[in-house]
Design a protein around this motif. Sequence first.
Motif, PDB file in Angstrom:
ATOM      1  N   TRP A  13       0.841  -1.205   0.000  1.00 52.82           N
ATOM      2  CA  TRP A  13       0.000   0.000   0.000  1.00 52.82           C
ATOM      3  C   TRP A  13       0.875   1.253   0.000  1.00 52.82           C
ATOM      4  O   TRP A  13       0.646   2.183  -0.779  1.00 52.82           O
ATOM      5  CB  TRP A  13      -0.900  -0.065   1.235  1.00 52.82           C
ATOM      6  N   GLN A  14       1.893   1.286   0.861  1.00 52.07           N
ATOM      7  CA  GLN A  14       2.806   2.432   0.922  1.00 52.07           C
ATOM      8  C   GLN A  14       3.524   2.615  -0.413  1.00 52.07           C
ATOM      9  O   GLN A  14       3.586   3.731  -0.955  1.00 52.07           O
ATOM     10  CB  GLN A  14       3.832   2.213   2.038  1.00 52.07           C
ATOM     11  N   TRP A  17       1.042   3.947  -3.120  1.00 56.57           N
ATOM     12  CA  TRP A  17       0.748   5.372  -2.955  1.00 56.57           C
ATOM     13  C   TRP A  17       1.955   6.224  -3.336  1.00 56.57           C
ATOM     14  O   TRP A  17       1.811   7.239  -4.026  1.00 56.57           O
ATOM     15  CB  TRP A  17       0.329   5.678  -1.522  1.00 56.57           C
ATOM     16  N   HIS A  20       2.496   7.097  -6.951  1.00 54.30           N
ATOM     17  CA  HIS A  20       1.524   8.014  -7.549  1.00 54.30           C
ATOM     18  C   HIS A  20       0.852   7.405  -8.778  1.00 54.30           C
ATOM     19  O   HIS A  20       0.309   8.132  -9.608  1.00 54.30           O
ATOM     20  CB  HIS A  20       2.150   9.363  -7.894  1.00 54.30           C
ATOM     21  N   ILE A  25      -2.640   2.015  -7.032  1.00 49.52           N
ATOM     22  CA  ILE A  25      -3.345   2.375  -5.797  1.00 49.52           C
ATOM     23  C   ILE A  25      -4.696   1.665  -5.718  1.00 49.52           C
ATOM     24  O   ILE A  25      -5.094   1.170  -4.665  1.00 49.52           O
ATOM     25  CB  ILE A  25      -3.521   3.901  -5.697  1.00 49.52           C
ATOM     26  N   ARG A  60      -9.154  10.030  -5.595  1.00 47.80           N
ATOM     27  CA  ARG A  60      -7.715   9.802  -5.441  1.00 47.80           C
ATOM     28  C   ARG A  60      -6.921  10.512  -6.533  1.00 47.80           C
ATOM     29  O   ARG A  60      -5.831  11.016  -6.279  1.00 47.80           O
ATOM     30  CB  ARG A  60      -7.430   8.312  -5.371  1.00 47.80           C
ATOM     31  N   ASN A  90       2.086  11.266   6.799  1.00 48.02           N
ATOM     32  CA  ASN A  90       2.009  11.796   5.437  1.00 48.02           C
ATOM     33  C   ASN A  90       3.146  12.786   5.166  1.00 48.02           C
ATOM     34  O   ASN A  90       4.042  12.965   5.994  1.00 48.02           O
ATOM     35  CB  ASN A  90       0.626  12.392   5.149  1.00 48.02           C
TER      36      ASN A  90
END
Length: 120
Positions: A13-14, A17, A20, A25, A60, A90
């Motif tokens: 997941w990291q 994200w 980009h 995602i 998103r 974040n």
Amino acid sequence: MDLAFARRFAARWQDDWNSHDLDRILAHHDDVTFSSPMIARLTDDPAGTAHAKAAQRAYRAQGLERIPDLRFEVMDVRASVDSLVIDYRNQICGRVGEVLTFREGLVVAGFGAYGETPAN
């Protein structure tokens, strides 16, 4: 769900994200319902909920466009019966908790929770 799965998912997941890449995602999502103060902020919809994959894509994509330096760092992960919690930082060092519920290996529901630090 076990903690090993939760940790593997959170690492992916990291990475997704931080790439980009919207397709990456969304690859782990089914027809998901997701709620977050960021949805309310980015869409000007006080309900703060996006229903279905198309709405997730739109929200998103807008987030990636409006926050070009978006970056997440997973701090901790917890597992439950069919859900996991990702505690992350974040790009502005704000701490966020994201709870994701799974069915048949895909995310079907979730929400993000923010503390005092601004979300962008």
